[in-house]
Design an enzyme around this catalytic site. Structure first.
Site, PDB file in Angstrom:
ATOM      1  N   GLN A 268       0.554  -1.744  -0.560  1.00 50.73           N
ATOM      2  CA  GLN A 268       0.475   0.105  -0.026  1.00 50.73           C
ATOM      3  C   GLN A 268       0.842   1.473  -0.322  1.00 50.73           C
ATOM      4  O   GLN A 268       0.820   2.016  -0.610  1.00 50.73           O
ATOM      5  CB  GLN A 268      -0.974   0.113   1.233  1.00 50.73           C
ATOM      6  CG  GLN A 268      -2.113   0.617   1.295  1.00 50.73           C
ATOM      7  CD  GLN A 268      -2.408   0.517   2.714  1.00 50.73           C
ATOM      8  OE1 GLN A 268      -2.893   2.324   3.689  1.00 50.73           O
ATOM      9  NE2 GLN A 268      -2.183  -0.176   4.081  1.00 50.73           N
TER      10      GLN A 268
ATOM     11  N   ASP B  68      10.373  -6.128  -3.766  1.00 50.70           N
ATOM     12  CA  ASP B  68       8.976  -6.855  -2.815  1.00 50.70           C
ATOM     13  C   ASP B  68       9.143  -8.099  -3.445  1.00 50.70           C
ATOM     14  O   ASP B  68       9.775  -9.036  -4.508  1.00 50.70           O
ATOM     15  CB  ASP B  68       7.522  -6.380  -3.550  1.00 50.70           C
ATOM     16  CG  ASP B  68       6.837  -6.214  -2.359  1.00 50.70           C
ATOM     17  OD1 ASP B  68       5.859  -5.814  -2.023  1.00 50.70           O
ATOM     18  OD2 ASP B  68       5.975  -7.901  -2.305  1.00 50.70           O
TER      19      ASP B  68
ATOM     20  N   SER C 117       6.010  -9.827  -3.400  1.00 53.76           N
ATOM     21  CA  SER C 117       4.962  -9.914  -4.764  1.00 53.76           C
ATOM     22  C   SER C 117       5.612  -9.321  -5.902  1.00 53.76           C
ATOM     23  O   SER C 117       6.465  -8.296  -5.926  1.00 53.76           O
ATOM     24  CB  SER C 117       3.928  -8.756  -4.299  1.00 53.76           C
ATOM     25  OG  SER C 117       3.267  -9.853  -2.806  1.00 53.76           O
TER      26      SER C 117
ATOM     27  N   LEU D 116      12.882 -11.649   1.871  1.00 51.10           N
ATOM     28  CA  LEU D 116      13.439 -10.867   3.283  1.00 51.10           C
ATOM     29  C   LEU D 116      13.850 -11.558   3.798  1.00 51.10           C
ATOM     30  O   LEU D 116      15.202 -11.724   4.137  1.00 51.10           O
ATOM     31  CB  LEU D 116      12.223  -9.436   3.733  1.00 51.10           C
ATOM     32  CG  LEU D 116      12.227  -8.865   2.836  1.00 51.10           C
ATOM     33  CD1 LEU D 116      11.275  -7.813   3.584  1.00 51.10           C
ATOM     34  CD2 LEU D 116      13.360  -7.451   2.968  1.00 51.10           C
TER      35      LEU D 116
ATOM     36  N   GLY E  98       9.201  -3.137   3.585  1.00 54.35           N
ATOM     37  CA  GLY E  98       8.926  -4.943   3.354  1.00 54.35           C
ATOM     38  C   GLY E  98       8.330  -5.618   4.582  1.00 54.35           C
ATOM     39  O   GLY E  98       9.589  -5.177   5.700  1.00 54.35           O
TER      40      GLY E  98
ATOM     41  N   TYR F 167       2.720  -9.238  15.859  1.00 52.55           N
ATOM     42  CA  TYR F 167       3.394  -7.836  14.339  1.00 52.55           C
ATOM     43  C   TYR F 167       3.971  -6.882  15.641  1.00 52.55           C
ATOM     44  O   TYR F 167       4.964  -6.196  15.235  1.00 52.55           O
ATOM     45  CB  TYR F 167       1.266  -7.593  14.094  1.00 52.55           C
ATOM     46  CG  TYR F 167       2.241  -6.253  13.408  1.00 52.55           C
ATOM     47  CD1 TYR F 167       2.803  -5.914  12.509  1.00 52.55           C
ATOM     48  CD2 TYR F 167       1.646  -5.663  13.555  1.00 52.55           C
ATOM     49  CE1 TYR F 167       3.457  -4.726  11.319  1.00 52.55           C
ATOM     50  CE2 TYR F 167       1.778  -4.151  12.565  1.00 52.55           C
ATOM     51  CZ  TYR F 167       2.870  -3.541  12.006  1.00 52.55           C
ATOM     52  OH  TYR F 167       2.888  -2.650  11.061  1.00 52.55           O
TER      53      TYR F 167
ATOM     54  N   LYS G 181       8.162  -5.802  16.051  1.00 48.78           N
ATOM     55  CA  LYS G 181       8.311  -4.350  15.984  1.00 48.78           C
ATOM     56  C   LYS G 181       9.583  -4.023  16.647  1.00 48.78           C
ATOM     57  O   LYS G 181      10.222  -2.801  16.585  1.00 48.78           O
ATOM     58  CB  LYS G 181       7.518  -3.436  14.906  1.00 48.78           C
ATOM     59  CG  LYS G 181       6.443  -3.675  14.124  1.00 48.78           C
ATOM     60  CD  LYS G 181       7.085  -3.058  12.427  1.00 48.78           C
ATOM     61  CE  LYS G 181       6.896  -3.409  10.896  1.00 48.78           C
ATOM     62  NZ  LYS G 181       7.732  -3.162  10.059  1.00 48.78           N
TER      63      LYS G 181
ATOM     64  N   ARG H  62     -10.475   6.896  16.234  1.00 54.26           N
ATOM     65  CA  ARG H  62      -8.975   6.540  16.354  1.00 54.26           C
ATOM     66  C   ARG H  62      -7.814   7.187  15.774  1.00 54.26           C
ATOM     67  O   ARG H  62      -7.638   7.711  15.983  1.00 54.26           O
ATOM     68  CB  ARG H  62      -8.644   5.178  15.986  1.00 54.26           C
ATOM     69  CG  ARG H  62      -7.352   4.496  16.738  1.00 54.26           C
ATOM     70  CD  ARG H  62      -6.835   3.211  16.507  1.00 54.26           C
ATOM     71  NE  ARG H  62      -5.687   2.935  16.799  1.00 54.26           N
ATOM     72  CZ  ARG H  62      -5.654   3.226  15.776  1.00 54.26           C
ATOM     73  NH1 ARG H  62      -6.100   2.902  14.422  1.00 54.26           N
ATOM     74  NH2 ARG H  62      -3.826   2.534  15.550  1.00 54.26           N
TER      75      ARG H  62
HETATM   76  P1  NAI Z   1       1.061  -3.770   2.851  1.00 54.36           P
HETATM   77  O1  NAI Z   1       1.167  -5.016   3.348  1.00 54.36           O
HETATM   78  O2  NAI Z   1       0.541  -3.143   2.570  1.00 54.36           O
HETATM   79  O3  NAI Z   1       3.021  -3.757   2.012  1.00 54.36           O
HETATM   80  C1  NAI Z   1       3.735  -4.324   2.987  1.00 54.36           C
HETATM   81  C2  NAI Z   1       4.439  -5.516   1.900  1.00 54.36           C
HETATM   82  O4  NAI Z   1       5.891  -5.692   2.181  1.00 54.36           O
HETATM   83  C3  NAI Z   1       4.032  -5.816   0.549  1.00 54.36           C
HETATM   84  O5  NAI Z   1       4.271  -6.165   0.067  1.00 54.36           O
HETATM   85  C4  NAI Z   1       4.366  -7.516   0.919  1.00 54.36           C
HETATM   86  O6  NAI Z   1       4.428  -8.248  -0.690  1.00 54.36           O
HETATM   87  C5  NAI Z   1       5.469  -6.973   1.152  1.00 54.36           C
HETATM   88  N1  NAI Z   1       6.096  -8.186   2.480  1.00 54.36           N
HETATM   89  C6  NAI Z   1       6.005  -9.050   2.892  1.00 54.36           C
HETATM   90  N2  NAI Z   1       6.685  -9.916   3.276  1.00 54.36           N
HETATM   91  C7  NAI Z   1       7.936  -9.668   2.882  1.00 54.36           C
HETATM   92  C8  NAI Z   1       8.865 -10.952   2.606  1.00 54.36           C
HETATM   93  N3  NAI Z   1       9.246 -11.503   3.719  1.00 54.36           N
HETATM   94  N4  NAI Z   1       9.866 -11.126   1.663  1.00 54.36           N
HETATM   95  C9  NAI Z   1       9.687  -9.565   0.733  1.00 54.36           C
HETATM   96  N5  NAI Z   1       8.285  -8.824   1.401  1.00 54.36           N
HETATM   97  C10 NAI Z   1       7.457  -8.776   1.653  1.00 54.36           C
HETATM   98  O7  NAI Z   1       2.163  -2.274   4.405  1.00 54.36           O
HETATM   99  P2  NAI Z   1       1.523  -1.736   3.764  1.00 54.36           P
HETATM  100  O8  NAI Z   1       1.010  -0.484   4.783  1.00 54.36           O
HETATM  101  O9  NAI Z   1       2.386  -0.455   2.934  1.00 54.36           O
HETATM  102  O10 NAI Z   1       2.556  -0.904   5.326  1.00 54.36           O
HETATM  103  C11 NAI Z   1       4.218  -0.453   4.636  1.00 54.36           C
HETATM  104  C12 NAI Z   1       5.049  -0.735   6.056  1.00 54.36           C
HETATM  105  O11 NAI Z   1       4.712   0.313   6.975  1.00 54.36           O
HETATM  106  C13 NAI Z   1       5.035  -2.404   7.182  1.00 54.36           C
HETATM  107  O12 NAI Z   1       5.981  -2.505   7.628  1.00 54.36           O
HETATM  108  C14 NAI Z   1       3.880  -1.691   7.596  1.00 54.36           C
HETATM  109  O13 NAI Z   1       4.066  -2.367   9.483  1.00 54.36           O
HETATM  110  C15 NAI Z   1       4.426  -0.670   8.428  1.00 54.36           C
HETATM  111  N6  NAI Z   1       3.212   0.610   8.646  1.00 54.36           N
HETATM  112  C16 NAI Z   1       2.615   0.254   7.986  1.00 54.36           C
HETATM  113  C17 NAI Z   1       1.520   1.298   8.665  1.00 54.36           C
HETATM  114  C18 NAI Z   1       0.068   1.709   7.669  1.00 54.36           C
HETATM  115  O14 NAI Z   1      -1.108   2.440   8.074  1.00 54.36           O
HETATM  116  N7  NAI Z   1       0.070   1.460   6.623  1.00 54.36           N
HETATM  117  C19 NAI Z   1       0.750   1.678   9.747  1.00 54.36           C
HETATM  118  C20 NAI Z   1       2.045   1.275  10.517  1.00 54.36           C
HETATM  119  C21 NAI Z   1       3.030   1.054  10.022  1.00 54.36           C
HETATM  120  C1  15L Z   2      -0.534  -0.715  11.446  1.00 54.61           C
HETATM  121  O1  15L Z   2       0.510  -0.859  11.596  1.00 54.61           O
HETATM  122  C2  15L Z   2      -0.772  -1.286  10.187  1.00 54.61           C
HETATM  123  O2  15L Z   2       0.504  -1.598   9.175  1.00 54.61           O
HETATM  124  C3  15L Z   2      -1.755   0.013   9.314  1.00 54.61           C
HETATM  125  O3  15L Z   2      -2.613  -1.282   7.960  1.00 54.61           O
HETATM  126  C4  15L Z   2      -3.055  -0.096   9.932  1.00 54.61           C
HETATM  127  O4  15L Z   2      -3.741  -1.006  10.715  1.00 54.61           O
HETATM  128  C5  15L Z   2      -2.152   1.407  11.236  1.00 54.61           C
HETATM  129  O5  15L Z   2      -1.268   0.359  12.176  1.00 54.61           O
HETATM  130  C6  15L Z   2      -3.253   1.449  12.382  1.00 54.61           C
HETATM  131  O6  15L Z   2      -2.623   1.665  13.224  1.00 54.61           O
HETATM  132  O7  15L Z   2      -3.862   2.400  11.839  1.00 54.61           O
END
Ligand code: NAI
Ligand code: 15L
Length: 264
Positions: A12, A32, A34, A50, A70, A134, A138, A172
């Protein structure tokens, strides 16, 4: 920057930041596990897991900076979290150590502190209160990054992202929202500042209802511009008012605190 690596680039945030950060580097290396959209003019794509140490070593080689998005981003069975967020983190930091220590922005999460009540304002030194596996993974990532900083001088921004999405969609998120533009400007500040160290940075916009204090990183020069408050009326119109006992309005981690331990 010559070459910026973005991991999790099919996710995302990766898909959004890929476009927004194009002016930051001559070349953006996207990765990635994917499939990724085909590379544009100043992009290259490398698909890898990874958890694969040799592949991650090659991925990091030649990069000046890493935006590490990732990994598993929600509560999942431990085996998945282990690959992406534990083994993956170790592989990334070992690869960085072997390849000139490019600066890293680590996408950590508010779920490292999710069990704090919403009426508590937090600074960077609040003890961890993770709300699931999760969140625990982190915490591991943050500790690993800190160790590589103390031992080897590896710089990392530990960014505890709140809710980074186009707009806040529940009560929230009036406190946790981080706009895409504010995240992009934070990333730029992290990679531009001459000396970074290894600070915790709260990833939230300038929300009137915010809980997290970034005064300790004012030297970064990052000034978020957006404020979730402008969406309050829309949220009130579109979502039912939560009951006071609902986790969504009790805990900083919201509904994540109610997740079970998922099994494979
Ligand atoms: P997402 O789940 O959409 O993207 C994460 C990507 O990491 C996916 O495309 C997935 O294929 C890839 N991935 C997962 N496991 C993998 C592996 N073993 N090897 C290679 N690639 C792998 O998550 P999003 O929302 O884009 O978040 C990005 C980062 O930010 C994540 O680390 C998430 O924990 C962190 N985050 C995001 C938040 C949000 O509001 N979007 C809030 C807090 C943290
Ligand atoms: C996260 O860590 C998740 O990656 C994201 O999908 C949201 O749910 C976010 O936290 C949140 O707390 O809203």
């Amino acid at each position: 920057m010559e070459r910026l690596l973005i991991t999790g680039a099919a996710g995302q945030l990766g898909r959004v930041m890929r476009k927004k950060l194009a002016p930051l580097a001559t070349l953006i290396r996207l990765s990635d596990r994917s499939p990724l959209d085909p590379p544009g003019e100043n992009e290259e794509c490398i698909q890898c897991d990874l958890a694969d140490a040799a592949a991650v070593h090659d991925l990091v080689a030649g990069c000046d900076a890493i935006l590490h998005l990732g990994g598993i981003s929600v509560e999942r069975p431990f085996s998945e979290i282990l690959d992406g967020n534990i083994l993956g983190l170790y592989n990334l930091y070992e690869a960085a150590r072997a390849n000139g220590r490019p600066r890293i922005l680590f996408a950590s999460t508010n779920h490292t502190i999710g069990f704090y009540p919403q009426n508590e304002r937090l600074g960077p030194n609040a003890p961890y209160r993770p709300d699931g596996l999760y969140g625990v993974s982190k915490c591991f990532g943050e500790a690993l990054a800190r160790m590589y900083f103390e031992k080897f001088g590896q710089e990392t921004a530990l960014v505890r992202i709140g809710s980074c999405m186009p707009e806040p969609t529940n009560y929230r998120m009036l406190s946790t929202w981080l706009s895409h533009d504010d995240f992009a400007s934070m990333i730029e500040a992290v990679f531009r500042v001459p000396v970074l160290g290894c600070p915790v940075i709260w990833g939230a916009s300038a929300n009137d209802a915010g809980w997290w204090d970034n005064a300790h990183v004012s030297w970064l020069g990052w000034r978020p511009k957006d404020n979730a408050e402008v969406f309050r009326e829309k949220i009130a119109a579109n979502t039912p008012k939560p009951k006071p006992e609902d986790s969504l309005v009790r805990f900083q981690g919201g509904a994540f605190v109610d997740d079970p331990i998922f099994k494979d």
